[in-house]
Design an enzyme around this catalytic site. Structure first.
Site, PDB file in Angstrom:
ATOM      1  N   ARG A 105      -1.647  -2.027   7.069  1.00 11.98           N
ATOM      2  CA  ARG A 105      -2.565  -1.197   6.269  1.00 11.98           C
ATOM      3  C   ARG A 105      -3.483  -2.078   5.439  1.00 11.98           C
ATOM      4  O   ARG A 105      -3.033  -3.023   4.796  1.00 11.98           O
ATOM      5  CB  ARG A 105      -1.765  -0.323   5.284  1.00 11.98           C
ATOM      6  CG  ARG A 105      -1.011   0.776   5.893  1.00 11.98           C
ATOM      7  CD  ARG A 105      -0.666   1.872   4.916  1.00 11.98           C
ATOM      8  NE  ARG A 105      -0.162   1.449   3.616  1.00 11.98           N
ATOM      9  CZ  ARG A 105       0.142   2.285   2.646  1.00 11.98           C
ATOM     10  NH1 ARG A 105      -0.013   3.585   2.811  1.00 11.98           N
ATOM     11  NH2 ARG A 105       0.615   1.855   1.500  1.00 11.98           N
ATOM     12  N   THR A 109      -8.463   0.563   1.766  1.00 19.04           N
ATOM     13  CA  THR A 109      -8.807   1.815   2.471  1.00 19.04           C
ATOM     14  C   THR A 109      -7.568   2.569   2.943  1.00 19.04           C
ATOM     15  O   THR A 109      -7.659   3.746   3.297  1.00 19.04           O
ATOM     16  CB  THR A 109      -9.661   1.512   3.712  1.00 19.04           C
ATOM     17  OG1 THR A 109      -8.850   0.758   4.642  1.00 19.04           O
ATOM     18  CG2 THR A 109     -10.887   0.692   3.354  1.00 19.04           C
ATOM     19  N   ASP A 201       7.665  -1.559  -0.604  1.00 20.25           N
ATOM     20  CA  ASP A 201       7.116  -1.994   0.689  1.00 20.25           C
ATOM     21  C   ASP A 201       8.274  -2.424   1.585  1.00 20.25           C
ATOM     22  O   ASP A 201       8.935  -3.437   1.330  1.00 20.25           O
ATOM     23  CB  ASP A 201       6.143  -3.162   0.483  1.00 20.25           C
ATOM     24  CG  ASP A 201       5.438  -3.526   1.780  1.00 20.25           C
ATOM     25  OD1 ASP A 201       4.203  -3.403   1.833  1.00 20.25           O
ATOM     26  OD2 ASP A 201       6.136  -3.922   2.747  1.00 20.25           O
ATOM     27  N   ASP A 204       8.134  -6.011   3.072  1.00 17.75           N
ATOM     28  CA  ASP A 204       8.406  -7.056   2.077  1.00 17.75           C
ATOM     29  C   ASP A 204       9.880  -7.077   1.684  1.00 17.75           C
ATOM     30  O   ASP A 204      10.471  -8.152   1.522  1.00 17.75           O
ATOM     31  CB  ASP A 204       7.538  -6.833   0.830  1.00 17.75           C
ATOM     32  CG  ASP A 204       6.086  -7.223   1.069  1.00 17.75           C
ATOM     33  OD1 ASP A 204       5.831  -8.025   1.990  1.00 17.75           O
ATOM     34  OD2 ASP A 204       5.214  -6.717   0.342  1.00 17.75           O
TER      35      ASP A 204
HETATM   36  O1  LIG Z   1       1.723   5.851   6.781  1.00 19.35           O
HETATM   37  P1  LIG Z   1       0.879   4.710   6.331  1.00 19.35           P
HETATM   38  O2  LIG Z   1       0.061   5.034   5.109  1.00 19.35           O
HETATM   39  O3  LIG Z   1       0.039   4.161   7.433  1.00 19.35           O
HETATM   40  O4  LIG Z   1       1.861   3.565   5.810  1.00 19.35           O
HETATM   41  C1  LIG Z   1       3.033   3.233   6.472  1.00 19.35           C
HETATM   42  C2  LIG Z   1       2.935   1.867   7.059  1.00 19.35           C
HETATM   43  O5  LIG Z   1       2.949   0.886   6.015  1.00 19.35           O
HETATM   44  C3  LIG Z   1       3.981  -0.059   6.271  1.00 19.35           C
HETATM   45  O6  LIG Z   1       3.512  -1.121   7.011  1.00 19.35           O
HETATM   46  P2  LIG Z   1       2.519  -2.220   6.385  1.00 19.35           P
HETATM   47  O7  LIG Z   1       1.105  -1.860   6.663  1.00 19.35           O
HETATM   48  O8  LIG Z   1       2.912  -2.469   4.962  1.00 19.35           O
HETATM   49  O9  LIG Z   1       2.829  -3.481   7.267  1.00 19.35           O
HETATM   50  P3  LIG Z   1       4.164  -4.393   7.272  1.00 19.35           P
HETATM   51  O10 LIG Z   1       5.230  -3.612   7.992  1.00 19.35           O
HETATM   52  O11 LIG Z   1       3.730  -5.605   7.986  1.00 19.35           O
HETATM   53  O12 LIG Z   1       4.548  -4.668   5.840  1.00 19.35           O
HETATM   54  C4  LIG Z   1       4.997   0.755   7.009  1.00 19.35           C
HETATM   55  O13 LIG Z   1       5.942  -0.015   7.699  1.00 19.35           O
HETATM   56  C5  LIG Z   1       4.149   1.607   7.919  1.00 19.35           C
HETATM   57  O14 LIG Z   1       3.794   0.974   9.117  1.00 19.35           O
HETATM   58  O1  LIG Z   2       5.762   3.298   0.186  1.00 22.13           O
HETATM   59  C1  LIG Z   2       5.322   2.677   1.172  1.00 22.13           C
HETATM   60  C2  LIG Z   2       4.109   3.009   1.798  1.00 22.13           C
HETATM   61  C3  LIG Z   2       3.706   2.311   2.881  1.00 22.13           C
HETATM   62  N1  LIG Z   2       4.464   1.283   3.336  1.00 22.13           N
HETATM   63  C4  LIG Z   2       5.629   0.952   2.743  1.00 22.13           C
HETATM   64  O2  LIG Z   2       6.307   0.028   3.189  1.00 22.13           O
HETATM   65  N2  LIG Z   2       6.025   1.654   1.676  1.00 22.13           N
HETATM   66 MG   LIG Z   3       4.203  -3.707   4.308  1.00 19.07          MG
END
Ligand SMILES: O=P(O)(O)OC[C@H]1O[C@H](OP(=O)(O)OP(=O)(O)O)[C@H](O)[C@@H]1O
Ligand SMILES: O=c1cc[nH]c(=O)[nH]1
Ligand SMILES: [Mg+2]
Length: 210
Positions: A105, A109, A201, A204
């Protein structure tokens, strides 16, 4: 509650999720619990896989015994956090094919940016189980499922740990044919797109980054 949404209210799932939500829970515990919960959610998300029968021989007699029908299922992990579900799922479905959709993400945005895509062949002939612990705006999952449908997938399910109402609504609007299995439907998204109360997150917390 929409009938395409299943909330797994099993006491073990809820207990483990509570520990995962706690800010003081260390990375190693978080990762282990994610693996354990993935197996409990997998039980639900695979509940309606098609069965057929085949002839086998027990020590006593022959019988027509149930067995999964069709090609091996495909597990699709939305990177990174989806990988927290994968190992536990593969313990239960070791014959599954595995694919990856890399999405991250944009912090401003909240739109997902794609950086990787590799999936098994013949998706149109497989049950496809998409895994990602977090369904926030729902844009990442919906985008991943768009890509899978462009690659032929028809029989798709989505498995998440924590969802926001906004994400469930977005998925239902974009992909009403895709059943959702989750452990908890939380209250709302905050101004940064984080699920509240949530667990932070997931990527993380799993990998100890940030
Ligand atoms: O429903 P959304 O608003 O799209 O958010 C959810 C997304 O955010 C997180 O990934 P992130 O983009 O943080 O990537 P990561 O798994 O690499 O931390 C999570 O694992 C989802 O994929
Ligand atoms: O709360 C949240 C939203 C998006 N992605 C995450 O990992 N946590
Ligand atoms: Mg993430």
């Amino acid at each position: 509650m929409p009938d395409h949404l299943t909330i797994v209210d099993h006491p073990l799932v809820q207990h483990k999720l509570t520990v995962m939500r706690e800010v003081a829970t260390p990375t190693a515990t978080f990762r282990q619990l994610l693996r354990e919960i993935s197996q409990l959610l997998a039980f639900e998300v695979t509940r309606d896989l098609d069965l057929t029968t085949r002839q086998i021989e027990t020590p006593l007699c022959e019988m027509q015994a149930p067995t999964l029908a069709g090609r091996d299922p495909a597990l699709i992990s939305i990177l990174r956090a989806g990988n927290g579900f994968l190992d536990g799922m593969l313990d239960l479905i070791p014959f599954a094919r595995v694919g990856f959709v890399g999405l991250q993400r944009d912090e401003e945005t909240l739109e997902p940016m794609q950086y990787y895509f590799k999936v098994p062949d013949r998706l149109d002939e497989r049950a496809v189980i998409v895994v990602d612990p977090m369904l926030a705006t729902g844009h990442s999952s919906a985008a991943a499922i768009d890509l899978l449908k462009q690659n032929g997938a028809k029989n798709i399910r989505l498995m998440c740990l924590v969802a926001a109402p906004e994400g469930v609504a977005h998925m239902h609007e974009k992909h009403p044919d895709v059943p959702l299995v989750i452990a908890a439907l939380d209250d709302h998204l905050n101004e940064k797109g984080y699920i509240v109360p949530g667990l932070g997150d997931a990527g993380d917390r799993m990998f100890g980054t940030k």
